[in-house]
Scaffold this active site. Structure first.
Site, PDB file in Angstrom:
ATOM      1  CG  ASP A 106      -2.121  -0.932   1.021  1.00 18.12           C
ATOM      2  OD1 ASP A 106      -2.367  -1.354  -0.126  1.00 18.12           O
ATOM      3  OD2 ASP A 106      -2.790  -1.253   2.016  1.00 18.12           O
ATOM      4  CE  LYS A 133      -2.600  -4.216  -2.234  1.00 14.81           C
ATOM      5  NZ  LYS A 133      -2.947  -4.494  -0.813  1.00 14.81           N
ATOM      6  NE  ARG A 137      -3.919   0.725  -4.824  1.00 11.45           N
ATOM      7  CZ  ARG A 137      -4.180   0.437  -3.557  1.00 11.45           C
ATOM      8  NH1 ARG A 137      -3.256  -0.148  -2.814  1.00 11.45           N
ATOM      9  NH2 ARG A 137      -5.337   0.746  -3.024  1.00 11.45           N
ATOM     10  NE  ARG A 179      -4.087   1.851   0.413  1.00  8.97           N
ATOM     11  CZ  ARG A 179      -4.341   2.268   1.656  1.00  8.97           C
ATOM     12  NH1 ARG A 179      -3.995   3.493   2.023  1.00  8.97           N
ATOM     13  NH2 ARG A 179      -4.937   1.472   2.528  1.00  8.97           N
ATOM     14  CE  LYS A 205     -11.469  -0.393   0.064  1.00  4.08           C
ATOM     15  NZ  LYS A 205     -11.105  -1.366  -0.989  1.00  4.08           N
TER      16      LYS A 205
END
Length: 224
Positions: A106, A133, A137, A179, A205
């Site tokens: 992450d 993810k 990503r 993210r 989120k």
């Protein structure tokens, strides 16, 4: 929109517990990583509520920040990051670094935002952890940061970020990934022009007030 702070919870047991138990929930290193990177590239800021002895994997962001040459000072329950105003450190340039994010995937989005402003080619390992993810990503970061003028190469399990070339103003897409939206928001702090993030509400989120907090820190953010 006002959001509850969720600073205290009370659980009612049946039958009641013999004694009350008070427990303080530690801060979230995953969300804080974006703020710490923001401080490193556009600070200084102070981040409170994080435990340095935490078992959270994303605490490793501190290692990456130190490797990039960020100025960090730790005082009791707070982390001061970024050069002090009017200090000789104001001219310090962040440098490219190498980091293995296999066990803390992450961190890829905030670390790409950091690497984008570091002089040189940053090497990040562990890309294979990103495929499943909220978006793929690795590819999403490559696609969206290319719009900002940042070249990213993907080679099996390794990501190369060519930083220090300047971040352009552009319109980017979060790919419905919280993210990615936050990483683009952090990149905007050092961009040469405005950055528009579509589907920015993806942040809900994990960090609903992210852009509000950037405003509180002095960033110019228009929330539509």
């Amino acid at each position: 929109v006002q959001h509850q702070q969720y600073e205290r919870f009370e659980f009612l047991a049946h039958p009641p517990l013999a004694a009350h138990i008070n427990y303080t929930v530690e801060g979230d290193w995953s969300g804080a990583a974006f703020l710490l990177v923001a401080g490193a590239i556009a600070g200084p800021i102070t981040v409170k509520g994080l435990q340095l002895n935490s078992m959270q994997a994303d605490k490793a962001v501190m290692q990456a920040l130190k490797a990039a040459g960020a100025s960090i000072k730790i005082n009791e329950d707070e982390i001061f990051i970024g050069p002090a105003k009017d200090s000789a450190e104001m001219d310090i340039q962040l440098k490219a670094f190498e980091f293995d994010a296999t066990h803390c995937p992450d961190l890829f989005p905030p670390l790409v935002a950091l690497a984008a402003v570091c002089d040189g080619v940053t090497t990040l390992h562990g890309v294979s952890r990103l495929a499943h993810k909220e978006s793929d990503r690795g590819l999403t970061l490559q696609t969206e940061f290319a719009k900002l003028g940042i070249r990213i190469e993907l080679n099996q399990d390794t990501m190369l970020v060519y930083g220090g070339t300047g971040i352009h103003g552009a319109e980017v897409f979060s790919q419905h990934d919280h993210r990615i939206a936050m990483a683009c928001g952090i990149a905007a702090l050092s961009a040469e022009g405005p950055i528009t993030i579509t589907d920015a509400e993806a942040i809900n989120k994990s960090y609903t007030d992210f852009f509000v907090h950037l405003q509180h820190l002095g960033a110019k953010v228009d929330l539509d």
